[in-house]
Write an enzyme that holds these catalytic residues in place. Structure first.
Site, short mmCIF file in Angstrom:
data_model
loop_
_atom_site.label_atom_id
_atom_site.label_comp_id
_atom_site.label_asym_id
_atom_site.label_seq_id
_atom_site.Cartn_x
_atom_site.Cartn_y
_atom_site.Cartn_z
N LYS A 76 40.53 47.62 44.49
CA LYS A 76 41.20 46.77 43.50
C LYS A 76 40.18 46.07 42.62
O LYS A 76 39.19 45.51 43.10
CB LYS A 76 42.07 45.74 44.24
N SER A 152 49.75 41.23 42.82
CA SER A 152 48.73 41.62 41.88
C SER A 152 48.04 42.95 42.24
O SER A 152 47.25 43.47 41.45
CB SER A 152 47.67 40.52 41.79
N SER A 176 50.45 39.35 47.16
CA SER A 176 49.94 40.41 46.29
C SER A 176 49.70 41.75 46.95
O SER A 176 49.45 42.74 46.25
CB SER A 176 48.64 39.94 45.61
#
Length: 476
Positions: A76, A152, A176
């Site tokens: 990520k 996220s 997230s």
């Protein structure tokens, strides 16, 4: 001709087994993953930084031996640096930034033999439950490209759902990992606070609310990946209670007759969509059929006080992160550096006092005590992940000038996940339900601090009772 046409039928451990038996080479698997990314990423927009050359070099140099050796993996793009690669954090403020070293968790992924071939999309600084940054454009839900993949860790989760890779790194500061896992129909577990390292530059994220792990298609992959990275690093300020044995051994292990609480009532006082309620109650019925005791119950605490305290920590953290970047650049903030909501968070970070921050920590830790008392009488809590099924893209507006309206909306949307980051215990989104129009709706399973084991045990039972691994989005 496809490098390895069966690639997307295997989970991570399945691919690792093929490599160990020399039935398929790590190079063939890497080429198949690249081929898949190139085919579907233009539609989904998950991978925002490609690291193919570095991945090929890692394979050519020889990989560490282990059950995950040769498995392609994505990181990520929210800090979690990979040495020599850009780290944009979903923000134009980090344009042209290139990392000069690996994060500790990335070092551990490499030591496990995972092959890192790219970085995934994230909302700016991870501040939204959807992944639609101005810097990189929106990530689209593979089940319906007009809908949000969540955030996220939306880029990571959409990549796994679209079969680009079997698993991907993700982080969770308020849901997230679990939010996009729920939206995209994959398994996503947030570990116990400090189960995985946040180093080398900080000891904790968002005052202990944020932590890194992964999203996966199978339960066993999540356990294996957690085994690969769990444990304190030198200099960590504190660590999670050590597990009694490897997490992978918990998958398939009998949990006994669990005391399970279930609640579909919104802690924020808002409404909960009928599909989210149906998903939760269906999961509860499956648990009863598996022999567990299920009753309606939920922890109680002052949600308004938690909201205030959490906002203090988030605002202060956003301000600190922006200021650190500006100091390294030697200049003030400029128009276009960050999105409007991010700028408003940073402005609010200047308004809170040191006393506010100290009081906020007392409030947040008090909520952890309430959850601890609740889990003295229950083994697992089941709730919805979100109060709504996957929303259309654009429903969350990071260009808004009204931070209060923005946070009010999120307060109700993610009301089930945030308090678990505050309490610090583990929680998972399990893909057990799809809406009539084909959108996934995950179910939220929460356990006591340090007890990931019971979540892996129960999730494995549910994976057998209602399999999801072979379900694929129509995206090809």
């Amino acid at each position: 001709m496809a490098a390895f046409p069966e690639f997307d039928s295997y989970d991570a451990l399945g691919l690792g087994e093929l490599v160990a038996k020399r039935e398929v080479s790590a190079r063939e698997i890497l080429d198949a993953a690249i081929e898949r990314i190139e085919a579907v990423n233009p539609a989904v927009n998950s991978v925002v930084q490609k690291m193919y050359e570095a991945a090929h070099a890692a394979v050519a140099a020889g990989l560490p031996v282990g059950p995950l050796s040769g498995v392609p993996f994505l990181i990520k793009d929210l800090y979690s640096w990979c040495k020599g690669a850009p780290a944009g954090n979903g923000s134009h403020l980090f344009d042209d930034f290139v990392a000069d070293r690996d994060y500790t968790i990335v070092e551990r992924y490499k030591a496990a033999g995972l092959v890192i071939l790219g970085r995934t999309n994230t909302p700016e600084f991870g501040l939204a439950p959807t992944t639609e940054p101005v810097a990189n454009g929106p990530t689209r839900n593979p089940w319906n490209l007009s809908h949000s993949a969540g955030g996220s860790s939306g880029g990571a989760t959409a990549a796994v759902a679209a079969r680009m890779v079997p698993a991907a790194h993700a982080t969770d500061g308020g849901g997230s990992i679990r939010i996009p896992a729920a939206n995209c129909g994959v398994f996503g577990l947030k570990p116990t606070r400090a189960r995985t390292p946040a180093g080398p530059f900080v000891g904790e994220g968002w005052s202990g609310m944020a932590i890194g792990h992964a999203v996966t298609r199978s339960v066993r992959d999540s356990a294996a990946l957690l085994d690969a990275v769990a444990g304190p690093a030198p200099g960590d300020p504190y660590c999670a209670p050590p597990p009694r044995r490897p997490f992978l051994l918990e998958v398939g292990s009998d949990p006994g007759r669990l005391r399970i609480a279930v609640s579909t009532k919104s802690p924020s006082g808002g409404s909960v969509h009928a599909e989210c309620v149906a998903a939760t109650m269906s999961a509860a019925r499956i648990c009863e059929q598996l022999g567990h005791h299920v009753e309606e119950a939920a922890p109680t605490f002052d949600m308004g006080a938690m909201r205030w305290a959490r906002d203090v920590v988030v605002a202060a953290s956003v301000r600190n992160g922006i200021d650190a970047r500006l100091e390294s650049l030697g200049r003030p903030l400029r128009n276009g550096d960050v999105e409007r909501i991010t700028a408003l968070w940073a402005e609010r970070g200047l308004k809170y006092t040191a006393r506010d921050y100290a009081r906020a920590l007392v409030v947040l830790h008090g909520i952890g005590r309430r959850f601890g008392a609740f889990f003295a009488d229950h083994d697992v809590l089941i709730t919805p992940v979100l109060s709504q099924p996957p929303e259309p893209l654009g429903a969350t507006d990071m260009t808004s000038d009204d931070l209060d309206a923005f946070t009010e909306r999120l307060f109700h949307l993610v009301c089930f996940t945030r308090q678990i980051n505050v309490a610090g215990g583990p929680a998972a989104s399990i893909p057990l339900h799809w809406t009539p129009d084909g959108l996934p709706v995950g179910v939220h399973f929460v356990a006591d601090f340090g007890n990931e084991a019971v979540l892996f045990q129960l999730a494995a039972q549910l994976e057998q009772a209602r399999p999801w691994r072979d379900r694929r989005p129509l995206l090809r």
